[in-house]
Design an enzyme around this catalytic site. Structure first.
Site, PDB file in Angstrom:
ATOM      1  N   ARG A  23       0.796  -4.978  -5.272  1.00 48.66           N
ATOM      2  CA  ARG A  23       0.903  -6.161  -4.414  1.00 48.66           C
ATOM      3  C   ARG A  23       1.112  -7.310  -5.394  1.00 48.66           C
ATOM      4  O   ARG A  23       0.242  -7.597  -6.209  1.00 48.66           O
ATOM      5  CB  ARG A  23      -0.375  -6.353  -3.590  1.00 48.66           C
ATOM      6  CG  ARG A  23      -0.699  -5.144  -2.681  1.00 48.66           C
ATOM      7  CD  ARG A  23      -1.751  -5.480  -1.662  1.00 48.66           C
ATOM      8  NE  ARG A  23      -2.323  -4.311  -1.009  1.00 48.66           N
ATOM      9  CZ  ARG A  23      -1.853  -3.749   0.100  1.00 48.66           C
ATOM     10  NH1 ARG A  23      -0.773  -4.215   0.691  1.00 48.66           N
ATOM     11  NH2 ARG A  23      -2.463  -2.705   0.644  1.00 48.66           N
TER      12      ARG A  23
ATOM     13  N   ARG B 216      -6.576  -3.076   9.285  1.00 49.43           N
ATOM     14  CA  ARG B 216      -7.135  -4.435   9.323  1.00 49.43           C
ATOM     15  C   ARG B 216      -6.724  -5.154  10.594  1.00 49.43           C
ATOM     16  O   ARG B 216      -7.499  -5.845  11.222  1.00 49.43           O
ATOM     17  CB  ARG B 216      -6.613  -5.243   8.126  1.00 49.43           C
ATOM     18  CG  ARG B 216      -7.496  -5.197   6.924  1.00 49.43           C
ATOM     19  CD  ARG B 216      -6.973  -6.108   5.857  1.00 49.43           C
ATOM     20  NE  ARG B 216      -5.616  -5.749   5.456  1.00 49.43           N
ATOM     21  CZ  ARG B 216      -5.203  -5.654   4.204  1.00 49.43           C
ATOM     22  NH1 ARG B 216      -6.031  -5.926   3.231  1.00 49.43           N
ATOM     23  NH2 ARG B 216      -3.975  -5.330   3.900  1.00 49.43           N
TER      24      ARG B 216
ATOM     25  N   MET C 191      -8.959   3.057   8.454  1.00 47.61           N
ATOM     26  CA  MET C 191      -8.167   1.902   8.025  1.00 47.61           C
ATOM     27  C   MET C 191      -7.434   1.244   9.192  1.00 47.61           C
ATOM     28  O   MET C 191      -7.163   1.880  10.214  1.00 47.61           O
ATOM     29  CB  MET C 191      -7.184   2.300   6.936  1.00 47.61           C
ATOM     30  CG  MET C 191      -7.823   2.311   5.560  1.00 47.61           C
ATOM     31  SD  MET C 191      -6.628   2.605   4.263  1.00 47.61           S
ATOM     32  CE  MET C 191      -7.596   2.089   2.837  1.00 47.61           C
TER      33      MET C 191
ATOM     34  N   GLY D 265       0.835  -1.211   0.000  1.00 54.95           N
ATOM     35  CA  GLY D 265       0.000   0.000   0.000  1.00 54.95           C
ATOM     36  C   GLY D 265       0.866   1.256   0.000  1.00 54.95           C
ATOM     37  O   GLY D 265       1.875   1.322   0.699  1.00 54.95           O
TER      38      GLY D 265
ATOM     39  N   ASP E 207       4.819  -5.153   5.788  1.00 57.26           N
ATOM     40  CA  ASP E 207       5.324  -6.493   6.117  1.00 57.26           C
ATOM     41  C   ASP E 207       5.379  -7.443   4.910  1.00 57.26           C
ATOM     42  O   ASP E 207       6.275  -8.285   4.829  1.00 57.26           O
ATOM     43  CB  ASP E 207       4.558  -7.120   7.295  1.00 57.26           C
ATOM     44  CG  ASP E 207       3.059  -7.128   7.093  1.00 57.26           C
ATOM     45  OD1 ASP E 207       2.587  -6.613   6.063  1.00 57.26           O
ATOM     46  OD2 ASP E 207       2.360  -7.654   7.977  1.00 57.26           O
TER      47      ASP E 207
ATOM     48  N   SER F 152     -24.633  14.917  20.557  1.00 57.56           N
ATOM     49  CA  SER F 152     -24.119  14.140  19.417  1.00 57.56           C
ATOM     50  C   SER F 152     -22.943  13.301  19.912  1.00 57.56           C
ATOM     51  O   SER F 152     -22.380  13.589  20.969  1.00 57.56           O
ATOM     52  CB  SER F 152     -23.644  15.077  18.311  1.00 57.56           C
ATOM     53  OG  SER F 152     -22.487  15.770  18.737  1.00 57.56           O
TER      54      SER F 152
ATOM     55  N   THR G 276       4.115   2.392   5.601  1.00 63.21           N
ATOM     56  CA  THR G 276       2.708   1.969   5.652  1.00 63.21           C
ATOM     57  C   THR G 276       1.965   2.889   6.598  1.00 63.21           C
ATOM     58  O   THR G 276       2.515   3.258   7.649  1.00 63.21           O
ATOM     59  CB  THR G 276       2.555   0.505   6.132  1.00 63.21           C
ATOM     60  OG1 THR G 276       1.190   0.297   6.534  1.00 63.21           O
ATOM     61  CG2 THR G 276       3.441   0.153   7.304  1.00 63.21           C
ATOM     62  N   ILE G 277       0.744   3.235   6.246  1.00 62.25           N
ATOM     63  CA  ILE G 277      -0.007   4.127   7.149  1.00 62.25           C
ATOM     64  C   ILE G 277      -0.399   3.415   8.440  1.00 62.25           C
ATOM     65  O   ILE G 277      -0.790   4.051   9.405  1.00 62.25           O
ATOM     66  CB  ILE G 277      -1.270   4.717   6.470  1.00 62.25           C
ATOM     67  CG1 ILE G 277      -2.279   3.621   6.121  1.00 62.25           C
ATOM     68  CG2 ILE G 277      -0.908   5.553   5.259  1.00 62.25           C
ATOM     69  CD1 ILE G 277      -3.681   4.169   5.816  1.00 62.25           C
ATOM     70  N   ASP G 278      -0.287   2.079   8.476  1.00 63.52           N
ATOM     71  CA  ASP G 278      -0.815   1.314   9.613  1.00 63.52           C
ATOM     72  C   ASP G 278       0.020   1.425  10.897  1.00 63.52           C
ATOM     73  O   ASP G 278      -0.468   1.117  11.978  1.00 63.52           O
ATOM     74  CB  ASP G 278      -0.914  -0.170   9.250  1.00 63.52           C
ATOM     75  CG  ASP G 278      -1.987  -0.430   8.207  1.00 63.52           C
ATOM     76  OD1 ASP G 278      -2.839   0.456   8.004  1.00 63.52           O
ATOM     77  OD2 ASP G 278      -1.968  -1.502   7.595  1.00 63.52           O
TER      78      ASP G 278
ATOM     79  N   ASP H 162       2.357  -0.526  11.989  1.00 61.35           N
ATOM     80  CA  ASP H 162       2.276  -1.824  12.657  1.00 61.35           C
ATOM     81  C   ASP H 162       3.537  -2.681  12.472  1.00 61.35           C
ATOM     82  O   ASP H 162       3.445  -3.898  12.433  1.00 61.35           O
ATOM     83  CB  ASP H 162       1.050  -2.596  12.136  1.00 61.35           C
ATOM     84  CG  ASP H 162       1.100  -2.834  10.631  1.00 61.35           C
ATOM     85  OD1 ASP H 162       1.978  -2.247   9.964  1.00 61.35           O
ATOM     86  OD2 ASP H 162       0.269  -3.605  10.137  1.00 61.35           O
TER      87      ASP H 162
HETATM   88  O1  F6P Z   1      -1.709  -1.552   4.802  1.00 58.20           O
HETATM   89  C1  F6P Z   1      -2.252  -0.328   4.503  1.00 58.20           C
HETATM   90  C2  F6P Z   1      -3.739  -0.436   4.246  1.00 58.20           C
HETATM   91  O2  F6P Z   1      -4.212   0.849   3.887  1.00 58.20           O
HETATM   92  C3  F6P Z   1      -4.583  -1.021   5.381  1.00 58.20           C
HETATM   93  O3  F6P Z   1      -4.876  -0.112   6.408  1.00 58.20           O
HETATM   94  C4  F6P Z   1      -5.797  -1.472   4.619  1.00 58.20           C
HETATM   95  O4  F6P Z   1      -6.456  -2.481   5.341  1.00 58.20           O
HETATM   96  C5  F6P Z   1      -5.210  -1.988   3.337  1.00 58.20           C
HETATM   97  O5  F6P Z   1      -3.984  -1.312   3.148  1.00 58.20           O
HETATM   98  C6  F6P Z   1      -6.066  -1.795   2.099  1.00 58.20           C
HETATM   99  O6  F6P Z   1      -5.390  -2.358   1.018  1.00 58.20           O
HETATM  100  P1  F6P Z   1      -5.785  -2.166  -0.509  1.00 58.20           P
HETATM  101  O7  F6P Z   1      -5.473  -0.760  -0.895  1.00 58.20           O
HETATM  102  O8  F6P Z   1      -4.961  -3.142  -1.254  1.00 58.20           O
HETATM  103  O9  F6P Z   1      -7.260  -2.425  -0.582  1.00 58.20           O
END
Ligand code: F6P
Length: 326
Positions: free
Chosen positions: A75, A175, A173, A14, A106, A219, A129-131, A133
């Protein structure tokens, strides 16, 4: 310093804001130390397809402020096969490439680990990666920008939530990792945050919302990480609505807008530092390592170690604080 004549850089998995700053740093650092540089397009796929171009100082002019990656990304399943990897190796050799800088998450690291274990081409990885992780770095490239993007969205949604007295579920986002959800939730003043790392039962969430309603909150905003075990924002909203219909309820899925946009200063500097350090590591003879940032110092971690299934932990203090301050 070793005598590497040509280094190639690529982005994979990503995309993440800050990747371009890193590419720029790799190219300019390598040139500074007398190496030639190539850019591989579309990650491992480009290696297999020989989509490789030489780069110079000007190839990376005016890219620092751009989101995404000028080298494109993919990917790639073919690289998981022996044939795919062999083709990639043959193409690297054909282009005179003697070392690699891989920017990604990863999946990218797993490919790099296998490849550098099998062939005589050293690889240094940069966590992009934005995650946020990956083990071995306090921050990954793109996380800060993505979190800021989410906060901006929360602020805007709060305006309309407050005007209409509504309950909003905002899906972000992540997962497997709730880093974006946790930080953006705290910074955006969310009433509740649903994370993949922490099971929150629907009745607990309803208790939090009832508590807010009793305190005259007109709210509310609930942040739901996409990997939350209750099945995402639509599913959580439906379950809550069945048992608690105090508010008019709406759902917003932020999706891929979180991956784009101009990188924050933090990501630009992090990308520059990591790209610079990755080239220096290769020239010192390092191989199969990840460049990371720990306590504001650039450090190297073995790829194997970075990829080990460490129990991924969100900061306990942030978790505790998020409920108390909500
Ligand atoms: O790993 C980065 C990420 O943006 C996750 O947060 C997300 O679950 C995933 O990639 C989405 O992947 P794709 O763009 O392949 O749908």
């Amino acid at each position: 310093m070793s005598k590497i004549k040509k280094i190639a850089v690529f982005t994979s998995g990503g995309d993440a804001p800050g990747m371009n700053a890193c590419i720029r740093a790799v190219v300019r650092t390598a040139l500074y130390f007398g190496c030639e540089v190539a850019g591989i397009k579309q990650g491992y796929q480009g290696m297999i397809d020989n989509n490789i171009e030489d780069m110079n100082r000007h190839s990376v002019s005016n890219i620092m402020q751009l989101g995404g990656t000028i080298l494109k990304t993919a990917r790639c399943l073919d690289f998981k096969t022996d044939e795919g990897m062999q083709k990639a190796y043959d193409n690297l050799k054909k282009n005179g490439i003697e070392a690699l800088v891989a920017i990604g998450g990863d999946g990218t690291f797993t490919g790099a680990e296998r490849f550098s274990g099998k062939y005589d081409i050293p690889v240094i990885c940069v966590p992009g990666t934005i995650d946020n992780d990956l083990y071995g770095s306090d921050f990954t490239l793109g996380f800060d920008t993505a979190t800021n993007t989410v906060i901006e969205a929360i602020d805007k949604i709060r305006d309309t939530a407050e005007s209409h007295d509504r309950l909003f579920f905002i899906e972000v986002m992540g997962r497997d990792a709730g880093c974006i959800a946790l930080r953006a939730g705290i910074a955006g003043g969310a009433e509740a945050i649903m994370l993949p790392e922490k099971d929150t039962a629907i009745h607990e969430l309803i208790e939090m919302l009832e508590h807010g309603a009793a305190q005259k909150k007109s709210s509310s905003i609930v942040i739901v990480a996409e990997g939350d075990k209750n099945g995402g924002a639509f599913s959580v909203a439906k379950k809550v609505k069945e048992m608690f219909d105090f508010y008019d309820t709406k759902v917003t899925i932020l999706g891929h807008l979180q991956r784009g946009g101009s990188p924050s200063s933090f990501d630009r500097i992090l990308g520059s530092r990591m790209g610079f350090a990755a080239v220096k590591a290769l020239l010192k003879g390092e191989n199969r390592k990840m460049v990371g940032l720990r306590s504001n110092e650039i450090v190297l971690t073995d790829l194997k170690e970075a990829l080990t299934d460490h129990e991924f932990k969100l900061e306990e203090d942030l978790m505790e604080m998020s409920t108390i301050l909500a």
